[in-house]
Design an enzyme around this catalytic site. Structure first.
Site, mmCIF file in Angstrom:
data_model
loop_
_atom_site.group_PDB
_atom_site.id
_atom_site.type_symbol
_atom_site.label_atom_id
_atom_site.label_comp_id
_atom_site.label_asym_id
_atom_site.label_seq_id
_atom_site.Cartn_x
_atom_site.Cartn_y
_atom_site.Cartn_z
ATOM 1 N N GLU A 250 0.884 -1.177 0.000
ATOM 2 C CA GLU A 250 0.000 0.000 0.000
ATOM 3 C C GLU A 250 0.912 1.215 0.000
ATOM 4 O OE1 GLU A 250 -1.756 2.872 0.255
ATOM 5 O OE2 GLU A 250 -2.200 2.620 2.379
ATOM 6 N N CYS A 284 -2.170 9.003 2.196
ATOM 7 C CA CYS A 284 -1.834 8.460 0.870
ATOM 8 C C CYS A 284 -2.925 8.748 -0.165
ATOM 9 C CB CYS A 284 -1.565 6.962 0.967
ATOM 10 S SG CYS A 284 -2.880 6.067 1.791
HETATM 11 P P1 NAD Z 1 10.153 6.277 4.379
HETATM 12 O O1 NAD Z 1 9.738 5.762 3.071
HETATM 13 O O2 NAD Z 1 11.559 6.076 4.795
HETATM 14 O O3 NAD Z 1 9.237 5.668 5.534
HETATM 15 C C1 NAD Z 1 7.885 5.340 5.367
HETATM 16 C C2 NAD Z 1 7.585 4.226 6.367
HETATM 17 O O4 NAD Z 1 8.269 3.054 5.964
HETATM 18 C C3 NAD Z 1 8.077 4.525 7.782
HETATM 19 O O5 NAD Z 1 7.086 4.145 8.697
HETATM 20 C C4 NAD Z 1 9.334 3.679 7.945
HETATM 21 O O6 NAD Z 1 9.478 3.208 9.259
HETATM 22 C C5 NAD Z 1 9.083 2.528 7.009
HETATM 23 N N1 NAD Z 1 10.291 2.005 6.380
HETATM 24 C C6 NAD Z 1 11.280 2.703 5.796
HETATM 25 N N2 NAD Z 1 12.220 1.875 5.298
HETATM 26 C C7 NAD Z 1 11.811 0.616 5.578
HETATM 27 C C8 NAD Z 1 12.348 -0.675 5.331
HETATM 28 N N3 NAD Z 1 13.484 -0.860 4.645
HETATM 29 N N4 NAD Z 1 11.672 -1.754 5.792
HETATM 30 C C9 NAD Z 1 10.510 -1.601 6.461
HETATM 31 N N5 NAD Z 1 9.948 -0.415 6.710
HETATM 32 C C10 NAD Z 1 10.598 0.686 6.278
HETATM 33 O O7 NAD Z 1 9.988 7.790 4.411
HETATM 34 P P2 NAD Z 1 9.267 8.934 5.229
HETATM 35 O O8 NAD Z 1 10.232 10.068 5.317
HETATM 36 O O9 NAD Z 1 8.709 8.448 6.516
HETATM 37 O O10 NAD Z 1 8.142 9.296 4.241
HETATM 38 C C11 NAD Z 1 8.555 9.676 2.935
HETATM 39 C C12 NAD Z 1 7.476 9.547 1.973
HETATM 40 O O11 NAD Z 1 6.873 8.263 2.058
HETATM 41 C C13 NAD Z 1 6.339 10.492 2.214
HETATM 42 O O12 NAD Z 1 6.665 11.771 1.761
HETATM 43 C C14 NAD Z 1 5.249 9.804 1.460
HETATM 44 O O13 NAD Z 1 5.363 10.118 0.097
HETATM 45 C C15 NAD Z 1 5.527 8.326 1.656
HETATM 46 N N6 NAD Z 1 4.652 7.723 2.688
HETATM 47 C C16 NAD Z 1 3.521 7.127 2.266
HETATM 48 C C17 NAD Z 1 2.658 6.581 3.202
HETATM 49 C C18 NAD Z 1 1.367 5.934 2.780
HETATM 50 O O14 NAD Z 1 0.404 5.965 3.529
HETATM 51 N N7 NAD Z 1 1.326 5.273 1.631
HETATM 52 C C19 NAD Z 1 2.949 6.642 4.559
HETATM 53 C C20 NAD Z 1 4.158 7.255 4.955
HETATM 54 C C21 NAD Z 1 4.995 7.777 4.003
#
Ligand code: NAD
Length: 476
Positions: A250, A284
């Site tokens: 997702e 999202c």
């Molecule tokens: P990110 O992509 O690093 O983190 C998003 C989430 O993924 C966090 O909860 C993090 O703990 C988890 N995560 C990160 N790397 C992971 C890995 N290797 N394995 C498992 N989990 C991991 O970045 P961010 O700075 O938190 O958010 C950046 C962008 O991500 C946002 O600007 C947005 O575009 C997107 N995002 C989307 C959703 C959504 O609901 N689809 C939610 C959060 C962030």
């Protein structure tokens, strides 16, 4: 802060912290101050969780559907009872208005209630064969699941990971975000308190990539489910592919909003202006790319700016707050970059555009207009309190722009024309389409995207089936 709940790992039913484990600070985004800490699981902790998940899978899968229903309904009742306290912790860690935090937690209970009932409706089927022969299609839980939930909906994202898995009879290890650990941990605890074996539902924290690499590297895990960015989703999908694990992804979106000249403009404005800034745009399915038919562009633009400027930004605990801070300083930095880039390329900042103060991570609700298609923000998910308003020259051009990006999670359309509604439903590449409504989510409806927004669904009967695999039994 003294009244913030202590956070720990929940492995095999045991609360674990301290004992030399690394810890990570939890920060209140309204103040920037540390309010607690969360322990990181060691490699030995994760191995223990994997062994427990294997045991828990056998026990839970063999628990009758009736019993699973009763236990999960009890867990949902506990979550409802505890929703006010869970919501408070959620607001303190994530920043959203308290009523939204409590509402999200109650919605998580509703989703679990739906899943608990849906277990009884997972039917197999018997195929027509000559007398003496029999072919039966059975549905079985896929196996132990690893779930990774993002920080934007600390309750709901975790429930989406554990609810369908537990309903299906799988064991599940969930990793909520370390930035917002309390709510997800409380949901797992409620499941255990209600009678789900501690081996069947577990909660871990750590360095995200270390945890996912460790868990997905184990053959015990048969499914991964992730909510977060497309970039991380692609990475996890590759790890899952190495062992051909089932995956539900997702991921991000960049939802188009198609406003036609025949729409009820006031209703569209009231709904979409509130939606765009809900949870400071960190959603999202947030409506972001507005495509407004030229005859109503100015009317829509002015009405949108007026409603945006009426929003009250403040601490999520204040009663009149419409929008809290962004969840982290990363969000603020990203807003600054995206707005700067759009400005440089000729976009007009109609309102907002700046950070508010220097305490916490507050940002003004922002509206940009006439944003060139090559601006970064027209191509990458903004995930912040910002709406992009552009005039559009008719249906075909609007559909083409809606489908231009590789994302396809949610899309919103506003039109009274029934034939056009059908065409839009056929043509827009999206997982969820809203027509004359701001709502794209319901406990009984599948939630998920297409293209770079991911695959697989959560919620609805699809959310349970996504954790099951068919087995065909041929008897001769
Ligand atoms: P990110 O992509 O690093 O983190 C998003 C989430 O993924 C966090 O909860 C993090 O703990 C988890 N995560 C990160 N790397 C992971 C890995 N290797 N394995 C498992 N989990 C991991 O970045 P961010 O700075 O938190 O958010 C950046 C962008 O991500 C946002 O600007 C947005 O575009 C997107 N995002 C989307 C959703 C959504 O609901 N689809 C939610 C959060 C962030």
């Amino acid at each position: 802060m003294a009244d913030h709940p202590a956070c720990h790992l929940l492995i095999a039913g045991e609360a674990l912290s301290g004992e030399g484990r690394d810890t990570q600070d939890i920060v209140d985004p309204a103040t920037g101050e540390m309010i607690g800490s969360v322990p990181h699981a060691t490699a030995a902790d994760l191995d223990r969780a994997l062994e427990a998940a294997q045991r828990g899978f056998r026990t839970w899968r063999d628990t009758s559907a009736d019993q699973r229903t009763a236990i999960l309904l009890k867990a949902a009742a506990l979550i409802r009872e505890r929703a006010a306290a869970i919501g408070e912790a959620l607001t303190r860690e994530q920043g959203k208005p308290l009523k939204e935090a409590i509402g999200e937690t109650v919605y998580s209970a509703m989703l679990l209630e739906f899943y608990a009932q849906e277990i009884k409706r997972v039917y197999g089927r018997t195929l027509v064969r000559p007398a003496g022969q029999r072919v039966e299609v059975q549905y079985h839980p896929v196996g132990p699941v690893a779930g990774f939930a993002a920080w934007n909906f600390p309750s709901l994202n975790v429930m989406r990971k554990i609810g369908g898995a537990l309903a299906a009879g799988c064991s599940v290890i969930v990793k909520p975000s370390e930035e917002t650990p309390a709510a997800g941990l409380a949901l797992v605890q409620a499941c255990i308190d209600a009678g789900v074996p501690g081996d069947a539902v577990q909660c871990v924290f750590g360095v995200p990539n270390d945890v996912s690499t460790h868990l997905l590297g184990s053959p015990i895990i048969r499914k991964v489910t992730f909510t977060g960015s497309t970039q991380v989703g692609k990475h996890l999908a590759k790890l899952a592919a190495d062992d051909l694990k089932v995956a539900t992804m997702e991921l991000g979106g960049h939802a188009p909003v198609l406003v036609f000249a025949d729409a009820d403009i006031d209703r569209a404005l009231d709904t979409m202006a509130a939606n765009a800034f809900r949870n400071a745009g960190q959603v999202c399915v947030s409506p972001t790319r507005f495509l407004i038919e030229e005859p109503v562009f100015e009317q829509f633009r002015d009405g949108f700016v007026e409603r945006t400027e009426a929003l009250k930004v403040g601490n999520g605990f204040a009663k009149d707050t419409d929008m809290g801070p962004m969840a982290s300083s990363r969000g603020l930095e990203r807003m600054e970059q995206l707005i700067g880039d759009a400005r440089d390329r000729g976009a007009h900042v109609l309102t907002g555009g700046e950070r508010i103060g220097n305490q916490g991570f507050f940002h003004q609700p922002t509206v940009l207009a006439e944003v060139p298609v090559d601006a970064t923000i027209m191509n990458e998910e903004p995930f912040g309190p910002i709406a992009l308003l552009n005039p559009a020259a008719g249906e075909d051009a609007m559909i083409a722009e809606a489908n231009r990006l590789p994302y396809g999670l949610a899309a919103y359309t506003w039109t009274k024309d029934p034939a056009r509604r059908r065409r839009l439903a056929a043509e827009i590449e999206t997982g969820m389409l809203a027509i004359d409504t701001g709502s794209v989510s319901a406990a009984d409806a599948p939630f998920g995207g297409v293209k770079w927004s991911g695959y697989g669904s959560e919620d609805g009967r699809e959310g349970v089936l996504a954790c099951m695999v068919p087995k065909t039994v041929h008897e001769g």
